[in-house]
Design a protein around this motif. Structure first.
Motif, PDB file in Angstrom:
ATOM      1  N   GLY A 150      -7.937   9.083 -11.824  1.00  7.45           N
ATOM      2  CA  GLY A 150      -8.400   8.712 -10.658  1.00  7.45           C
ATOM      3  C   GLY A 150      -7.638   9.098  -9.308  1.00  7.45           C
ATOM      4  O   GLY A 150      -7.503   8.232  -8.389  1.00  7.45           O
ATOM      5  N   ASP A 151      -7.105  10.309  -9.576  1.00  2.00           N
ATOM      6  CA  ASP A 151      -6.307  11.102  -8.396  1.00  2.00           C
ATOM      7  C   ASP A 151      -7.089  12.323  -8.057  1.00  2.00           C
ATOM      8  O   ASP A 151      -7.318  12.753  -9.090  1.00  2.00           O
ATOM      9  CB  ASP A 151      -4.924  11.184  -9.068  1.00  2.00           C
ATOM     10  N   ARG A 152      -6.924  12.560  -6.844  1.00  2.00           N
ATOM     11  CA  ARG A 152      -7.555  13.890  -6.527  1.00  2.00           C
ATOM     12  C   ARG A 152      -6.294  14.969  -5.629  1.00  2.00           C
ATOM     13  O   ARG A 152      -6.223  15.762  -6.190  1.00  2.00           O
ATOM     14  CB  ARG A 152      -8.569  13.848  -5.618  1.00  2.00           C
ATOM     15  N   PHE A 153      -5.408  14.089  -4.947  1.00  2.00           N
ATOM     16  CA  PHE A 153      -4.474  14.796  -4.035  1.00  2.00           C
ATOM     17  C   PHE A 153      -3.441  15.624  -5.001  1.00  2.00           C
ATOM     18  O   PHE A 153      -3.214  16.907  -4.645  1.00  2.00           O
ATOM     19  CB  PHE A 153      -3.681  13.950  -3.129  1.00  2.00           C
ATOM     20  N   TRP A 154      -2.683  15.172  -6.000  1.00  2.00           N
ATOM     21  CA  TRP A 154      -1.803  15.893  -6.836  1.00  2.00           C
ATOM     22  C   TRP A 154      -2.508  16.637  -7.524  1.00  2.00           C
ATOM     23  O   TRP A 154      -1.898  17.790  -8.047  1.00  2.00           O
ATOM     24  CB  TRP A 154      -1.122  14.688  -7.469  1.00  2.00           C
ATOM     25  N   HIS A 155      -3.648  16.665  -7.983  1.00  2.00           N
ATOM     26  CA  HIS A 155      -4.542  17.694  -8.663  1.00  2.00           C
ATOM     27  C   HIS A 155      -4.999  18.916  -7.863  1.00  2.00           C
ATOM     28  O   HIS A 155      -5.319  19.696  -8.438  1.00  2.00           O
ATOM     29  CB  HIS A 155      -5.752  17.121  -9.316  1.00  2.00           C
TER      30      HIS A 155
END
Length: 486
Positions: free
Chosen positions: A346-351
């Motif tokens: 549920g993460d976008r920024f670090w990916h």
């Protein structure tokens, strides 16, 4: 879990009654009503059918992306000389493709949202761009055709992404968007392999030079795939489809209603006038993400000049093209793992930031040396940066997931703004800066850092929005509602 009938089940029961012409017979007029126990089986069947058709959508996108590196590959075998190009004319020829993209993406997606048969629209655009590719000739004619090519191609990618968002839930979109977008990396890898074979084997055949055969073959293949796409590409869940059973069709609509997590009454209704476009234009988040993606696209502009960068290692045209494939293949594989992990966590920024940082390492390696082996290694690092684009597009879909018409307009507007990055990126790789291209790599590093900074600020904004929503729900005793994915 309690039994809950699907929305519009009665309507579908009428349409697919035993004595009707539905093609799906059943003695139970309430057949479309699926209880929760059977839902898992129906949903699994639905996703399997969808994924097969998305696989063909990837093939269409590969054909779309094959046009982009063709000019760079043809450049290695007399393209510039035969068309009498001088100075920055080659860069202009590459960049003008994206002017058509800039002008057409937003109107195209707004129109697509109001259609019942997106499969027919996208297939027709594909056939037209295949025909245009066939006729690339003298420089002035090539400029006009490349502009028209971008004008027609502009319909596909934002339209395909919007189409995915109409079928898949938010936690399913990352992997499917990666699957679609990896078509670009696959194209970059295998277009060079195909080009090396054509340039080496068809030179002089029927009196045409090798680079002309590149455009003949790609244009013909595109038209063939376009004709097949008419019957294979999916339409919207609200459009009756012969390849779905009644319960699958209803479940497809219900999934989207549930995923909105709010009472979004216009999810299945066409927007009045251009309300979706006007809402997107007035939303500062669209502009913020558009600028962030534009900066990212400039940093990824090396993709259009990859054969040129490979050629700086000193090998002949065929070897240079063959060496382009492995870095892009690795980038494609990485896209799947990163996108899947992004969905799971549920993460976008670090990916997004992670791959861009890896790309920065590649740029720095390329700046530091002209050693052949190390410079080739830098290309593997650079292609990892393209993974960030995949996750970023999914982030856009997640952020504007509550309104169908606004989502269509937002996708197109953000991609249109990013097209400015493609136009500007065409002039980042000037031949006068080669073979080291130090200035080019420094620009890419700067653009990557600025894009990461803007994504970080946007992540903080979404986190604050989620905290505010949670506090309001706790204060009012409401159940958990919509949450942004930061």
């Amino acid at each position: 879990m309690s039994y809950r009938p699907l929305p519009d089940a009665d309507n579908y029961a009428d349409n697919y009654s035993p004595d009707g012409a539905s093609g799906s017979s059943t003695d139970d007029p309430t057949h479309p009503n699926i209880d929760e126990q059977n839902r898992l089986l129906v949903e699994k069947r639905l996703l399997r059918k969808l994924d097969l058709r998305v696989g063909f959508l990837v093939l269409v996108y590969i054909m779309n992306c094959l046009n982009h590196p063709l000019a760079s590959a043809a450049r290695l075998r007399g393209f510039e000389e035969d068309l009498n190009m001088t100075g920055n004319q080659f860069n202009t020829l590459v960049g003008i493709l994206y002017v058509g993209y800039l002008l057409m993406q937003a109107p195209s997606n707004t129109l697509l949202d109001r259609m019942n048969r997106p499969s027919m629209y996208l297939s027709s655009c594909m056939a037209i761009w295949g025909a245009i590719t066939l006729f690339t000739g003298m420089y002035r004619a090539a400029l006009i055709l490349r502009f028209l090519l971008g004008f027609v191609e502009a319909a596909f990618y934002p339209g395909a992404v919007f189409l995915l968002s109409r079928w898949y839930k938010r936690n399913e979109l990352g992997l499917r968007t990666a699957l679609l977008t990896c078509g670009s990396s696959v194209s970059n890898a295998f277009s060079t392999l195909i080009a090396s074979g054509i340039l080496a084997g068809l030179d002089g055949t029927l009196g045409f030079t090798a680079w002309r055969w590149l455009f003949f073959v790609e244009g013909t293949l595109t038209i063939v795939v376009a004709v097949s796409a008419i019957w294979i590409l999916p339409d919207f869940p609200s459009t009756p489809s012969a390849w779905l059973s009644p319960d699958e069709q209803i479940l497809a609509r219900r999934r989207m209603e549930e995923d909105a997590a709010v009472g979004n009454e216009d999810e299945d209704k066409p927007a009045e006038g251009f309300s979706g476009l006007s809402e997107a234009l007035m939303d500062w988040r669209v502009w913020w993400l558009g600028v962030a993606l534009t900066l990212m696209v400039v940093s990824l502009s090396f993709g259009n000049f990859f054969p040129t960068l490979s050629a700086t290692m000193g090998y002949n045209a065929t070897i240079s093209l063959l060496l382009c494939a492995p870095p892009w293949i690795l980038g494609t594989v990485t896209s799947f793992f990163v996108a899947r992990h992004s969905d799971a966590t549920g993460d976008r920024f670090w990916h997004i930031a992670g791959p861009l940082m890896v790309g920065i390492v590649g740029f720095m390696i390329a700046i530091s040396t002209m050693n052949t082996a190390i410079r080739y290694l830098s290309l593997f690092f650079m292609t990892q940066a393209s993974v960030a684009y995949v996750v970023f597009v999914t982030w856009v879909l997640n952020t504007f997931s509550q309104s169908r018409s606004k989502r269509a307009a937002a996708i197109a507007l953000i991609n249109s703004m990013a097209t400015c990055g493609n136009i500007g990126g065409s002039y980042v790789w000037l031949s006068s800066w080669g073979p080291s291209y130090v200035n080019s790599y420094l620009i890419c590093i700067l653009m990557s850092v600025m894009s990461i900074a803007m994504c970080w600020a946007f992540r903080m904004h979404l986190s604050r929005c989620n905290e505010a929503a949670e506090a309001e729900e706790q204060a009012l005793g409401l159940p958990k509602g919509f949450r942004y994915i930061p």
